[in-house]
Design a protein around this motif. Structure first.
Motif, PDB file in Angstrom:
ATOM      1  N   ARG A   1       5.000   2.686   5.659  1.00 57.64           N
ATOM      2  CA  ARG A   1       6.355   3.097   6.064  1.00 57.64           C
ATOM      3  C   ARG A   1       7.016   3.958   4.987  1.00 57.64           C
ATOM      4  NH1 ARG A   1       8.899  -2.882   5.565  1.00 57.64           N
ATOM      5  NH2 ARG A   1       9.900  -2.512   3.587  1.00 57.64           N
ATOM      6  N   GLY A   2       6.171   4.565   4.154  1.00 57.49           N
ATOM      7  CA  GLY A   2       6.681   5.621   3.279  1.00 57.49           C
ATOM      8  C   GLY A   2       7.014   5.244   1.848  1.00 57.49           C
ATOM      9  N   GLU A   3       6.890   3.954   1.474  1.00 55.74           N
ATOM     10  CA  GLU A   3       7.140   3.614   0.061  1.00 55.74           C
ATOM     11  C   GLU A   3       5.969   4.134  -0.770  1.00 55.74           C
ATOM     12  OE1 GLU A   3       8.796   0.020  -1.649  1.00 55.74           O
ATOM     13  OE2 GLU A   3       9.441  -0.678   0.315  1.00 55.74           O
ATOM     14  N   VAL A   4       6.264   4.688  -1.945  1.00 61.76           N
ATOM     15  CA  VAL A   4       5.209   5.226  -2.796  1.00 61.76           C
ATOM     16  C   VAL A   4       4.881   4.195  -3.870  1.00 61.76           C
ATOM     17  CG1 VAL A   4       4.549   7.088  -4.366  1.00 61.76           C
ATOM     18  CG2 VAL A   4       6.017   7.572  -2.383  1.00 61.76           C
ATOM     19  N   ILE A   5       3.654   3.695  -3.834  1.00 59.71           N
ATOM     20  CA  ILE A   5       3.251   2.686  -4.816  1.00 59.71           C
ATOM     21  C   ILE A   5       1.730   2.668  -4.950  1.00 59.71           C
ATOM     22  CG2 ILE A   5       3.542   0.919  -2.993  1.00 59.71           C
ATOM     23  CD1 ILE A   5       3.879  -1.098  -5.338  1.00 59.71           C
ATOM     24  N   ALA A   6       1.251   2.485  -6.181  1.00 59.90           N
ATOM     25  CA  ALA A   6      -0.196   2.428  -6.412  1.00 59.90           C
ATOM     26  C   ALA A   6      -0.675   0.995  -6.158  1.00 59.90           C
ATOM     27  CB  ALA A   6      -0.506   2.826  -7.854  1.00 59.90           C
ATOM     28  N   TYR A   7      -1.923   0.877  -5.677  1.00 60.32           N
ATOM     29  CA  TYR A   7      -2.467  -0.447  -5.379  1.00 60.32           C
ATOM     30  C   TYR A   7      -2.439  -1.352  -6.611  1.00 60.32           C
ATOM     31  CZ  TYR A   7      -5.838  -4.167  -4.798  1.00 60.32           C
ATOM     32  OH  TYR A   7      -6.432  -5.399  -4.796  1.00 60.32           O
ATOM     33  N   GLN A   8      -2.804  -0.800  -7.782  1.00 63.22           N
ATOM     34  CA  GLN A   8      -2.847  -1.621  -8.998  1.00 63.22           C
ATOM     35  C   GLN A   8      -1.469  -2.188  -9.353  1.00 63.22           C
ATOM     36  OE1 GLN A   8      -5.270  -2.940 -10.514  1.00 63.22           O
ATOM     37  NE2 GLN A   8      -6.867  -1.804  -9.437  1.00 63.22           N
ATOM     38  N   ASP A   9      -0.428  -1.402  -9.084  1.00 65.98           N
ATOM     39  CA  ASP A   9       0.930  -1.883  -9.356  1.00 65.98           C
ATOM     40  C   ASP A   9       1.309  -2.999  -8.373  1.00 65.98           C
ATOM     41  OD1 ASP A   9       1.158  -0.103 -11.404  1.00 65.98           O
ATOM     42  OD2 ASP A   9       2.165   1.442 -10.206  1.00 65.98           O
ATOM     43  N   MET A  10       0.845  -2.822  -7.142  1.00 66.90           N
ATOM     44  CA  MET A  10       1.106  -3.847  -6.119  1.00 66.90           C
ATOM     45  C   MET A  10       0.444  -5.158  -6.518  1.00 66.90           C
ATOM     46  SD  MET A  10       2.723  -3.662  -3.171  1.00 66.90           S
ATOM     47  CE  MET A  10       3.506  -5.201  -3.570  1.00 66.90           C
ATOM     48  N   LEU A  11      -0.803  -5.050  -7.004  1.00 64.50           N
ATOM     49  CA  LEU A  11      -1.545  -6.241  -7.435  1.00 64.50           C
ATOM     50  C   LEU A  11      -0.821  -6.921  -8.606  1.00 64.50           C
ATOM     51  CD1 LEU A  11      -4.013  -8.097  -7.239  1.00 64.50           C
ATOM     52  CD2 LEU A  11      -5.269  -6.469  -8.668  1.00 64.50           C
ATOM     53  N   ALA A  12      -0.359  -6.116  -9.543  1.00 63.19           N
ATOM     54  CA  ALA A  12       0.362  -6.683 -10.697  1.00 63.19           C
ATOM     55  C   ALA A  12       1.645  -7.388 -10.234  1.00 63.19           C
ATOM     56  CB  ALA A  12       0.691  -5.582 -11.702  1.00 63.19           C
ATOM     57  N   ASP A  13       2.332  -6.776  -9.264  1.00 62.16           N
ATOM     58  CA  ASP A  13       3.546  -7.387  -8.664  1.00 62.16           C
ATOM     59  C   ASP A  13       3.241  -8.760  -8.088  1.00 62.16           C
ATOM     60  OD1 ASP A  13       5.201  -5.193  -8.930  1.00 62.16           O
ATOM     61  OD2 ASP A  13       5.753  -5.136  -6.798  1.00 62.16           O
ATOM     62  N   ILE A  14       2.169  -8.795  -7.297  1.00 59.26           N
ATOM     63  CA  ILE A  14       1.797 -10.025  -6.585  1.00 59.26           C
ATOM     64  C   ILE A  14       1.466 -11.140  -7.590  1.00 59.26           C
ATOM     65  CG2 ILE A  14      -0.115 -11.036  -5.218  1.00 59.26           C
ATOM     66  CD1 ILE A  14       1.512  -9.603  -3.278  1.00 59.26           C
ATOM     67  N   ILE A  15       0.712 -10.790  -8.616  1.00 59.29           N
ATOM     68  CA  ILE A  15       0.308 -11.792  -9.615  1.00 59.29           C
ATOM     69  C   ILE A  15       1.536 -12.299 -10.377  1.00 59.29           C
ATOM     70  CG2 ILE A  15      -0.991 -12.123 -11.766  1.00 59.29           C
ATOM     71  CD1 ILE A  15      -3.145 -10.240 -10.534  1.00 59.29           C
ATOM     72  N   ARG A  16       2.428 -11.370 -10.733  1.00 57.85           N
ATOM     73  CA  ARG A  16       3.630 -11.767 -11.463  1.00 57.85           C
ATOM     74  C   ARG A  16       4.518 -12.662 -10.598  1.00 57.85           C
ATOM     75  NH1 ARG A  16       5.340  -6.823 -12.854  1.00 57.85           N
ATOM     76  NH2 ARG A  16       6.745  -6.737 -11.081  1.00 57.85           N
ATOM     77  N   ARG A  17       4.624 -12.310  -9.306  1.00 63.76           N
ATOM     78  CA  ARG A  17       5.461 -13.100  -8.398  1.00 63.76           C
ATOM     79  C   ARG A  17       4.892 -14.501  -8.192  1.00 63.76           C
ATOM     80  NH1 ARG A  17       7.956 -12.287  -3.187  1.00 63.76           N
ATOM     81  NH2 ARG A  17       7.097 -10.302  -2.611  1.00 63.76           N
TER      82      ARG A  17
END
Ligand code: DC
Length: 216
Positions: free
Chosen positions: A152-168
């Motif tokens: 839906r148009g958000e710009v984000i790299a997969y590795q950053d998403m993974l880091a987000d998920i782990i931190r959360r």
């Protein structure tokens, strides 16, 4: 008097719990509350007022004044930034206390309800008829969330998403107030290798078994 069919669906971000909870609600004709939206609305409400995410007092006040209308802008509330803000304010006991009553009364509706979150089976509805704890590996969850957000148009790299998920995960499971934990009597459902149809089918079978156990 028949027991209300309360279904508690807990688990980490992007485990599939939201979709499963929505479909269970549809199947059993029950109201559904995505409790993550409450914390997301508090996080965004705090930022909208110019507050800092460190401000536990203001966060508690925002939570106390939350209105169901604040939950309407689901596109904004499901953004990456809202998820991060939600996870931060969710650690404040004052925020959790302010949201408790609303969630408990939602769960206590006459015919029952489906709620999904992190502490439904442990704190909000410990007497729920069916409790599911939905999980999947961080890599698979990050990929699912990455596809959803980039779709839906958000710009984000997969590795950053993974880091987000782990931190959360660490923050949600490590906090002192109502940490994310599987209830002793919850059934674990690992959706790593499942598509949504397979996962939903497995979830439905868990609920059916719980209904039989409770004579419902
Ligand atoms: O399920 P979600 O990703 O929308 O939840 C966003 C954040 O809200 C999550 O990181 C932790 C918090 N949360 C919580 O602490 N308790 C809940 N019952 C639901 C969400």
């Amino acid at each position: 008097m028949t027991h209300p069919l309360i279904i508690a669906v807990d688990g980490p971000a992007a485990s599939g719990k939201g979709t499963i909870a929505a479909r269970l609600a549809q199947t059993y004709g029950l109201p559904h509350l995505d409790t993550g939206l409450l914390y997301r609305a508090v996080g965004m409400g705090l930022l909208d007022r110019g507050g800092a995410l460190e401000d536990a007092t203001l966060a508690g006040m925002v939570a106390g004044g939350l209105d169901v209308r604040d939950l309407r802008d689901s596109e904004r509330l499901t953004s990456r930034g809202a998820g991060e803000a939600a996870s931060r304010v969710a650690g404040y006991p004052g925020v959790r206390a302010a949201l408790l009553e609303f969630q408990r009364s939602f769960a206590g509706q006459a015919g029952g309800a489906v709620l999904d979150g992190r502490d439904i089976g442990t704190v909000i509805a410990p007497k729920a008829v069916a409790k599911l704890f939905i999980t999947a590996t961080p890599e698979v969850r990050a990929l699912r969330r990455w596809k959803q957000l980039t779709g839906r148009g958000e710009v984000i790299a997969y590795q950053d998403m993974l880091a987000d998920i782990i931190r959360r995960d660490e923050r949600d499971a490590g906090r002192g107030a109502a940490p994310m934990v599987q209830a002793d009597d919850a059934v674990l459902l690992d959706t790593t290798d499942m598509d949504i149809e397979t996962a939903f089918d497995a979830a439905r079978r868990i609920v059916e078994a719980a209904r039989v156990r409770h004579g419902l």
